[in-house]
Design a protein around this motif. Structure first.
Motif, PDB file in Angstrom:
ATOM      1  N   TYR A 170      18.284   2.053  -4.568  1.00  0.00           N
ATOM      2  CA  TYR A 170      17.290   1.097  -4.515  1.00  0.00           C
ATOM      3  C   TYR A 170      16.413   1.633  -5.293  1.00  0.00           C
ATOM      4  O   TYR A 170      15.660   2.684  -5.234  1.00  0.00           O
ATOM      5  CB  TYR A 170      17.001   1.079  -3.012  1.00  0.00           C
ATOM      6  CG  TYR A 170      17.924   0.446  -2.273  1.00  0.00           C
ATOM      7  CD1 TYR A 170      17.702  -0.745  -1.770  1.00  0.00           C
ATOM      8  CD2 TYR A 170      18.889   1.361  -1.363  1.00  0.00           C
ATOM      9  CE1 TYR A 170      18.858  -1.462  -0.836  1.00  0.00           C
ATOM     10  CE2 TYR A 170      19.677   0.885  -0.591  1.00  0.00           C
ATOM     11  CZ  TYR A 170      19.670  -0.759  -0.121  1.00  0.00           C
ATOM     12  OH  TYR A 170      20.758  -0.933   0.684  1.00  0.00           O
ATOM     13  N   THR A 171      15.826   0.770  -6.131  1.00  0.00           N
ATOM     14  CA  THR A 171      14.629   1.144  -6.958  1.00  0.00           C
ATOM     15  C   THR A 171      13.598  -0.238  -6.682  1.00  0.00           C
ATOM     16  O   THR A 171      13.825  -1.385  -6.992  1.00  0.00           O
ATOM     17  CB  THR A 171      14.644   1.108  -8.355  1.00  0.00           C
ATOM     18  OG1 THR A 171      15.894   2.084  -8.600  1.00  0.00           O
ATOM     19  CG2 THR A 171      13.595   1.592  -9.204  1.00  0.00           C
ATOM     20  N   PHE A 172      12.464   0.106  -5.958  1.00  0.00           N
ATOM     21  CA  PHE A 172      11.481  -0.920  -5.662  1.00  0.00           C
ATOM     22  C   PHE A 172      10.123  -0.880  -6.481  1.00  0.00           C
ATOM     23  O   PHE A 172       9.746   0.239  -6.752  1.00  0.00           O
ATOM     24  CB  PHE A 172      11.115  -0.607  -4.025  1.00  0.00           C
ATOM     25  CG  PHE A 172      12.071  -0.811  -2.930  1.00  0.00           C
ATOM     26  CD1 PHE A 172      12.308  -2.136  -2.503  1.00  0.00           C
ATOM     27  CD2 PHE A 172      12.788   0.320  -2.331  1.00  0.00           C
ATOM     28  CE1 PHE A 172      13.344  -2.200  -1.472  1.00  0.00           C
ATOM     29  CE2 PHE A 172      13.716   0.284  -1.532  1.00  0.00           C
ATOM     30  CZ  PHE A 172      14.092  -0.703  -1.121  1.00  0.00           C
ATOM     31  N   ALA A 173       9.520  -1.767  -6.770  1.00  0.00           N
ATOM     32  CA  ALA A 173       8.266  -1.847  -7.185  1.00  0.00           C
ATOM     33  C   ALA A 173       7.410  -2.078  -5.925  1.00  0.00           C
ATOM     34  O   ALA A 173       7.774  -2.710  -4.826  1.00  0.00           O
ATOM     35  CB  ALA A 173       7.974  -3.396  -7.999  1.00  0.00           C
ATOM     36  N   ILE A 174       6.155  -1.460  -5.921  1.00  0.00           N
ATOM     37  CA  ILE A 174       5.353  -1.402  -4.899  1.00  0.00           C
ATOM     38  C   ILE A 174       4.336  -2.395  -5.381  1.00  0.00           C
ATOM     39  O   ILE A 174       3.705  -2.116  -6.569  1.00  0.00           O
ATOM     40  CB  ILE A 174       4.663  -0.075  -4.593  1.00  0.00           C
ATOM     41  CG1 ILE A 174       5.899   0.939  -4.292  1.00  0.00           C
ATOM     42  CG2 ILE A 174       3.701   0.003  -3.336  1.00  0.00           C
ATOM     43  CD1 ILE A 174       5.291   2.389  -4.391  1.00  0.00           C
ATOM     44  N   ASP A 175       3.921  -3.541  -4.597  1.00  0.00           N
ATOM     45  CA  ASP A 175       3.115  -4.196  -5.258  1.00  0.00           C
ATOM     46  C   ASP A 175       1.837  -4.571  -3.919  1.00  0.00           C
ATOM     47  O   ASP A 175       2.070  -4.419  -2.891  1.00  0.00           O
ATOM     48  CB  ASP A 175       3.504  -5.926  -5.128  1.00  0.00           C
ATOM     49  CG  ASP A 175       4.508  -6.077  -6.335  1.00  0.00           C
ATOM     50  OD1 ASP A 175       4.405  -5.070  -7.331  1.00  0.00           O
ATOM     51  OD2 ASP A 175       5.188  -6.982  -6.428  1.00  0.00           O
ATOM     52  N   ASN A 176       0.541  -4.646  -4.283  1.00  0.00           N
ATOM     53  CA  ASN A 176      -0.326  -4.985  -3.392  1.00  0.00           C
ATOM     54  C   ASN A 176      -0.286  -6.279  -3.003  1.00  0.00           C
ATOM     55  O   ASN A 176      -0.040  -7.321  -3.582  1.00  0.00           O
ATOM     56  CB  ASN A 176      -1.750  -4.961  -4.325  1.00  0.00           C
ATOM     57  CG  ASN A 176      -3.089  -4.905  -3.412  1.00  0.00           C
ATOM     58  OD1 ASN A 176      -3.101  -5.631  -2.549  1.00  0.00           O
ATOM     59  ND2 ASN A 176      -4.036  -3.953  -3.560  1.00  0.00           N
ATOM     60  N   LYS A 177      -0.293  -6.382  -1.496  1.00  0.00           N
ATOM     61  CA  LYS A 177       0.065  -7.696  -1.039  1.00  0.00           C
ATOM     62  C   LYS A 177      -1.191  -8.848  -1.343  1.00  0.00           C
ATOM     63  O   LYS A 177      -0.851  -9.819  -1.402  1.00  0.00           O
ATOM     64  CB  LYS A 177       0.188  -7.386   0.670  1.00  0.00           C
ATOM     65  CG  LYS A 177       1.708  -7.601   0.988  1.00  0.00           C
ATOM     66  CD  LYS A 177       1.813  -7.209   2.206  1.00  0.00           C
ATOM     67  CE  LYS A 177       1.257  -8.194   3.499  1.00  0.00           C
ATOM     68  NZ  LYS A 177       1.532  -7.811   4.949  1.00  0.00           N
ATOM     69  N   SER A 178      -2.249  -8.233  -1.427  1.00  0.00           N
ATOM     70  CA  SER A 178      -3.547  -9.237  -1.325  1.00  0.00           C
ATOM     71  C   SER A 178      -3.622  -9.653  -2.898  1.00  0.00           C
ATOM     72  O   SER A 178      -4.073 -11.004  -3.069  1.00  0.00           O
ATOM     73  CB  SER A 178      -4.799  -8.378  -0.996  1.00  0.00           C
ATOM     74  OG  SER A 178      -5.040  -7.440  -1.947  1.00  0.00           O
ATOM     75  N   ASN A 179      -3.056  -8.938  -3.821  1.00  0.00           N
ATOM     76  CA  ASN A 179      -3.456  -9.512  -4.976  1.00  0.00           C
ATOM     77  C   ASN A 179      -2.095  -9.423  -6.028  1.00  0.00           C
ATOM     78  O   ASN A 179      -2.284  -9.983  -7.223  1.00  0.00           O
ATOM     79  CB  ASN A 179      -4.678  -8.799  -5.881  1.00  0.00           C
ATOM     80  CG  ASN A 179      -4.452  -7.436  -6.312  1.00  0.00           C
ATOM     81  OD1 ASN A 179      -3.361  -6.858  -5.947  1.00  0.00           O
ATOM     82  ND2 ASN A 179      -5.259  -6.392  -6.284  1.00  0.00           N
ATOM     83  N   GLY A 180      -0.966  -8.904  -5.546  1.00  0.00           N
ATOM     84  CA  GLY A 180       0.289  -8.868  -6.291  1.00  0.00           C
ATOM     85  C   GLY A 180       0.279  -8.096  -7.396  1.00  0.00           C
ATOM     86  O   GLY A 180       1.384  -7.742  -7.997  1.00  0.00           O
ATOM     87  N   LYS A 181      -0.697  -7.249  -7.438  1.00  0.00           N
ATOM     88  CA  LYS A 181      -0.784  -6.173  -8.456  1.00  0.00           C
ATOM     89  C   LYS A 181       0.455  -4.883  -8.139  1.00  0.00           C
ATOM     90  O   LYS A 181       0.449  -4.590  -7.413  1.00  0.00           O
ATOM     91  CB  LYS A 181      -2.129  -5.377  -8.798  1.00  0.00           C
ATOM     92  CG  LYS A 181      -2.969  -6.482  -9.409  1.00  0.00           C
ATOM     93  CD  LYS A 181      -4.387  -5.642 -10.018  1.00  0.00           C
ATOM     94  CE  LYS A 181      -5.411  -6.640 -10.422  1.00  0.00           C
ATOM     95  NZ  LYS A 181      -5.450  -6.970 -11.703  1.00  0.00           N
ATOM     96  N   PHE A 182       0.945  -4.638  -9.515  1.00  0.00           N
ATOM     97  CA  PHE A 182       1.963  -3.405  -9.244  1.00  0.00           C
ATOM     98  C   PHE A 182       1.057  -2.225  -9.031  1.00  0.00           C
ATOM     99  O   PHE A 182       0.280  -1.813  -9.730  1.00  0.00           O
ATOM    100  CB  PHE A 182       2.511  -3.387 -10.543  1.00  0.00           C
ATOM    101  CG  PHE A 182       3.528  -2.346 -10.959  1.00  0.00           C
ATOM    102  CD1 PHE A 182       4.932  -2.552 -10.359  1.00  0.00           C
ATOM    103  CD2 PHE A 182       3.145  -1.007 -11.437  1.00  0.00           C
ATOM    104  CE1 PHE A 182       5.884  -1.421 -10.585  1.00  0.00           C
ATOM    105  CE2 PHE A 182       4.118   0.078 -11.576  1.00  0.00           C
ATOM    106  CZ  PHE A 182       5.303  -0.378 -11.404  1.00  0.00           C
TER     107      PHE A 182
END
Length: 184
Positions: free
Chosen positions: A67-79
């Motif tokens: 598995y390779t996940f992107a981690i995004d900020n939930k509040s603004n969608g930023k990587f």
């Protein structure tokens, strides 16, 4: 494509896709995130693309082993960064984790929050018995993340990481399904 999302209070982990190329290239190009990473800084975006294409292909399998996940900020969608979970031999019910966080998000708890979430995913969803991680001995920030997440230091591998600064020793960490997990 398999849809997998892991949500916490502040972040969303989702499987990477080709739309993440620019963000991943930027992350891999930062000297500070490369210091304790054996991957190296890519020469150009095409090299980054060649690195992530197998990850994306693996994420699209019915039975994912890596598995390779992107981690995004939930509040603004930023990587924020990347998180990997590589399953071992099915008989042993184990996996290895790795992560790479953009330096703009260091010392804000995102790596620890991500690791705790992936540990829970590994034990609760994937029914793993053991999750492992390795860390360069001088990577103090990552050592703190592993320990805050409830992982135990098990040993030290001598000169196994080929870093820009030379060969580095590596600490080995693990957590078992039966270990108490730190959820806060």
């Amino acid at each position: 494509m398999t849809e997998i999302e892991i949500l916490t209070e502040r972040i969303k982990l989702r499987l990477i896709d080709v739309s993440d190329l620019d963000s991943i290239h930027n992350l891999h190009s930062l000297p500070e995130t490369d210091e304790y990473n054996a991957l190296g800084i890519p020469k150009n975006i095409e090299e980054t693309k060649s690195i992530i294409e197998p990850w994306i292909a693996e994420n699209q399998l019915i039975e994912i082993k890596n598995y390779t996940f992107a981690i995004d900020n939930k509040s603004n969608g930023k990587f924020i960064g990347l998180f990997g979970l590589k399953l071992g031999n099915e008989k042993y019910k184990n996996a290895e984790v790795w992560y790479k966080i953009h330096s703009n998000y260091w010392k804000k708890g995102y790596a620890t929050e991500s690791l705790k979430a992936v540990i829970n995913f590994g034990f609760e969803t994937l029914k793993l018995h053991r999750i492992e991680a390795g860390c360069a001995v001088d990577n103090i920030g990552s050592l703190k993340v592993l320990e805050k997440s409830g992982m135990f230091r098990e040993g030290r591998g001598r000169q196994i990481l080929p870093l820009k600064s030379g060969w580095s020793d590596n600490f080995k960490y693990s957590i078992l399904e039966t270990d108490e997990r730190k959820n806060n």
